[in-house]
Scaffold this motif. Structure first.
Motif, short mmCIF file in Angstrom:
data_model
loop_
_atom_site.label_atom_id
_atom_site.label_comp_id
_atom_site.label_asym_id
_atom_site.label_seq_id
_atom_site.Cartn_x
_atom_site.Cartn_y
_atom_site.Cartn_z
N GLY A 38 4.51 14.02 -6.93
CA GLY A 38 3.66 14.57 -5.88
C GLY A 38 2.33 13.87 -5.84
N CYS A 39 1.46 14.23 -6.79
CA CYS A 39 0.09 13.71 -6.78
C CYS A 39 -0.14 12.61 -7.81
CB CYS A 39 -0.87 14.86 -7.05
SG CYS A 39 -0.65 15.58 -8.70
N GLY A 40 0.60 12.66 -8.90
CA GLY A 40 0.38 11.69 -9.97
C GLY A 40 -0.85 11.95 -10.80
N ALA A 42 -1.65 15.37 -12.17
CA ALA A 42 -1.57 16.70 -12.80
C ALA A 42 -2.16 17.79 -11.93
CB ALA A 42 -2.23 16.70 -14.17
N LEU A 43 -2.09 17.61 -10.62
CA LEU A 43 -2.71 18.58 -9.71
C LEU A 43 -1.71 19.43 -8.93
CD1 LEU A 43 -5.50 16.27 -8.25
CD2 LEU A 43 -5.77 18.06 -9.96
N CYS A 44 -0.44 19.04 -8.89
CA CYS A 44 0.49 19.73 -7.98
C CYS A 44 1.67 20.40 -8.69
CB CYS A 44 1.02 18.77 -6.93
SG CYS A 44 2.26 17.58 -7.52
N GLY A 45 2.06 19.92 -9.86
CA GLY A 45 3.15 20.52 -10.60
C GLY A 45 4.55 20.06 -10.23
N CYS A 47 6.08 17.46 -10.83
CA CYS A 47 6.72 16.62 -11.86
C CYS A 47 6.98 17.38 -13.15
CB CYS A 47 5.81 15.45 -12.16
SG CYS A 47 4.27 16.00 -12.95
N CYS A 59 3.87 13.33 -14.98
CA CYS A 59 3.16 12.21 -14.34
C CYS A 59 2.00 11.70 -15.19
CB CYS A 59 2.68 12.59 -12.95
SG CYS A 59 1.36 13.84 -12.92
S1 FES Z 1 3.02 14.66 -9.67
FE1 FES Z 1 1.57 16.24 -9.24
S2 FES Z 1 1.27 17.17 -11.20
FE2 FES Z 1 2.50 15.45 -11.60
#
Ligand code: FES
Ligand code: FES
Length: 156
Positions: A38-40, A42-45, A47, A59
């Motif tokens: 998602g975000c890469g 650690a902001l969206c969860g 992964c 990520c």
């Molecule tokens: S890709 Fe979003 S928290 Fe890891």
């Protein structure tokens, strides 16, 4: 560099740079694409996987930090008691909309239930607050977790 990691009960030898995120190892090297990017940051969860049962953002987890920890992904979490109960509740409650965030949601919910069989609303908020859903399935996620908890983590 060569690393040995245990994923879903199987030992894998991977040859990648030491700072390669676990997410890329799972998706690009091991071809386990159930875990999403998602975000890469650690902001969206999206992964989220389990490291020794703990919900972990793959990520930002470098392959050289894993060591002997056991990695569990969405492909196998349904073989655990809590994971099976969560997946059944997700189906019963029709939690999923587009589905993109749901691997991560299920991994976080399963880690919560495995460690806390009777979570309060506050426990659920704490455990799930880092998992973003652009489709807004939050209420059904909460209902799903409660159903799974009421089932005692059983599949029936
Ligand atoms: S890709 Fe979003 S928290 Fe890891
Ligand atoms: S179900 Fe679409 S982003 Fe969560």
């Amino acid at each position: 560099m060569a690393f040995t990691i245990k994923v879903n009960g199987t030992i894998h030898n991977v040859d990648v740079d030491s700072d390669t995120p676990l997410l890329w190892v799972l998706r690009d090297v091991l071809e386990m694409t159930g875990t999403k990017f998602g975000c890469g940051k650690a902001l969206c969860g999206a992964c989220t996987v389990h490291l020794n049962g703990a919900a972990t953002r793959s990520c930002i987890t470098s392959v050289d930090s894993i060591g002997s920890a056991e990695v569990t992904t969405i492909e196998m979490v349904g073989t655990t008691t809590a994971g099976a109960a969560i997946q059944k509740a997700w189906l019963d409650r029709e939690v999923v909309q587009c589905g993109y965030c749901q691997s991560g949601q299920i991994m976080s919910a399963t880690a919560l239930l495995a460690n806390n069989p009777k979570p309060t609303d506050g426990d659920i908020d704490d455990a799930m607050s880092g998992n973003i859903c652009r489709c807004g399935t939050y209420l059904r996620i909460r209902e799903g977790i409660k159903q799974a908890a009421q089932s005692g983590g059983r599949e029936d």
